[in-house]
Motif scaffolding. Structure first.
Motif, PDB file in Angstrom:
ATOM      1  N   THR A   2      -9.797   5.310 -29.238  1.00  0.00           N
ATOM      2  CA  THR A   2     -10.407   5.740 -30.488  1.00  0.00           C
ATOM      3  C   THR A   2     -10.658   7.244 -30.438  1.00  0.00           C
ATOM      4  N   CYS A   3     -10.941   7.823 -31.611  1.00  0.00           N
ATOM      5  CA  CYS A   3     -11.215   9.256 -31.671  1.00  0.00           C
ATOM      6  C   CYS A   3     -12.475   9.602 -30.871  1.00  0.00           C
ATOM      7  N   ASP A   4     -13.466   8.716 -30.872  1.00  0.00           N
ATOM      8  CA  ASP A   4     -14.696   8.995 -30.124  1.00  0.00           C
ATOM      9  C   ASP A   4     -14.417   9.067 -28.624  1.00  0.00           C
ATOM     10  N   ALA A  28      -0.954  11.012 -25.860  1.00  0.00           N
ATOM     11  CA  ALA A  28      -0.358  10.089 -26.833  1.00  0.00           C
ATOM     12  C   ALA A  28      -1.232   9.989 -28.077  1.00  0.00           C
ATOM     13  N   HIS A  29      -2.568   9.965 -27.849  1.00  0.00           N
ATOM     14  CA  HIS A  29      -3.461   9.874 -29.008  1.00  0.00           C
ATOM     15  C   HIS A  29      -3.445  11.174 -29.821  1.00  0.00           C
ATOM     16  N   VAL A  30      -3.621  12.281 -29.117  1.00  0.00           N
ATOM     17  CA  VAL A  30      -3.748  13.570 -29.820  1.00  0.00           C
ATOM     18  C   VAL A  30      -2.473  13.896 -30.598  1.00  0.00           C
ATOM     19  N   THR A  32      -0.746  12.152 -32.327  1.00  0.00           N
ATOM     20  CA  THR A  32      -0.630  11.497 -33.630  1.00  0.00           C
ATOM     21  C   THR A  32      -1.909  11.621 -34.453  1.00  0.00           C
ATOM     22  N   CYS A  33      -2.868  12.414 -33.972  1.00  0.00           N
ATOM     23  CA  CYS A  33      -4.180  12.420 -34.632  1.00  0.00           C
ATOM     24  C   CYS A  33      -4.586  13.847 -35.018  1.00  0.00           C
ATOM     25  N   PRO A  34      -4.442  14.206 -36.271  1.00  0.00           N
ATOM     26  CA  PRO A  34      -4.809  15.563 -36.715  1.00  0.00           C
ATOM     27  C   PRO A  34      -6.269  15.906 -36.412  1.00  0.00           C
ATOM     28  N   ARG A  35      -7.146  14.909 -36.539  1.00  0.00           N
ATOM     29  CA  ARG A  35      -8.566  15.161 -36.298  1.00  0.00           C
ATOM     30  C   ARG A  35      -8.791  15.598 -34.856  1.00  0.00           C
ATOM     31  N   CYS A  36      -8.141  14.939 -33.918  1.00  0.00           N
ATOM     32  CA  CYS A  36      -8.344  15.279 -32.507  1.00  0.00           C
ATOM     33  C   CYS A  36      -7.618  16.578 -32.131  1.00  0.00           C
ATOM     34  N   ILE A  37      -6.527  16.891 -32.795  1.00  0.00           N
ATOM     35  CA  ILE A  37      -5.887  18.195 -32.565  1.00  0.00           C
ATOM     36  C   ILE A  37      -6.862  19.296 -32.965  1.00  0.00           C
TER      37      ILE A  37
HETATM   38 ZN   LIG Z   1      -8.273  11.026 -32.834  1.00  0.00          ZN
END
Ligand SMILES: [Zn+2]
Length: 255
Positions: A2-4, A28-30, A32-37
């Motif tokens: 998850t993002c958290d 792998a998560h980052v 695909t995740c603009p928020r985490c980038i």
């Molecule tokens: Zn994320």
């Protein structure tokens, strides 16, 4: 992931405290995740700001502690990170690699090749539906300010439409464990991603073109920035793009 969970690990990633397994999980998560980038970019900025402050003032440890204590989130994140990281394998060669995380301090040829293949992966990701641009505009005066505050250094955004390369937008991406800027151009139906990262060297580095997995990459360095242009257009056309971009950048600076 998850993002958290990712957010806690991002701090450890930036500090080079993750082992290979967790690095690839979070990558792998980052990816695909603009928020985490965006979160990664913010963490890097904060860390870089602290590093710069240290250089200027040679801050004594107590001042540093106070600065860090004053920064919001630092304490709870550090605490939760410690518990999360309990039992993680530390100190591997891979975490030393991640610790540098600085595209500018690329020394070995292996590093260069690794980064270029990451650039190609990022290019391929960007071609998936909905991943190409975070800001869509053919106007450089819209795209450039969009980057402000999201990265240590905003990439130069130059409209090359008149020269046959249409500016279509910009994006935050993720290469070499860092958030970096990508400026997106179109040549006929082909996409060109121009990745831009800060580097320690202000020397001009002459362009070099490589081919990786069928994609052409032209890389060069100028004014403290590293550039990688990647596309499936031919090497000749990609060089033309790079030449025109460099020429326009020179003119912009003089003006
Ligand atoms: Zn994320």
């Amino acid at each position: 992931m998850t993002c958290d969970e990712a957010e806690i690990l991002l701090h450890a990633l930036v500090d080079g405290e993750l082992d290979a397994g967790h690095i690839s999980e979070i990558e792998a998560h980052v990816a695909t995740c603009p928020r985490c980038i965006a979160e990664l970019a913010a963490i890097q900025q904060m860390r870089d700001a602290i590093a710069v402050a240290d250089l200027k003032f040679t801050a004594p440890p107590r001042l540093r502690q106070r600065v860090e204590a004053a920064l919001p989130q630092t304490q709870p994140v550090a605490a939760s990170r410690r518990s999360l990281l309990k039992g993680f394998a530390m100190g591997s060669a891979v975490s030393a690699l991640a610790a540098t995380g600085l595209l500018g301090i690329v020394v070995s040829k292996d590093d260069q090749q690794r980064i270029e293949s990451e650039i190609v992966s990022a290019h391929l990701r960007s071609l998936q539906a909905g991943h190409l641009t975070d800001v869509i505009s053919t106007d450089q005066h819209t795209v450039k300010p969009w980057f402000n505050g999201k990265l240590d250094v905003s990439p130069p955004v130059i409209d090359l439409t008149a020269q046959g390369f249409t500016l279509i937008g910009g994006r935050l991406d993720y290469v070499d464990a860092r958030a970096i800027g990508a400026v997106v151009y179109r040549r006929r139906q082909h996409i060109i991603n121009l990745f831009v990262a800060q580097t320690a060297s202000t020397e001009r580095r002459a362009p070099r073109t490589d081919t990786i997995q069928g994609f052409n990459i032209r890389r060069w360095g100028e004014r403290g920035l590293n550039f990688w242009a990647v596309s499936d257009i031919g090497a000749d056309e990609l060089n033309e793009f790079g030449d025109k971009f460099e020429a326009a950048m020179r003119v912009n600076k003089e003006g």
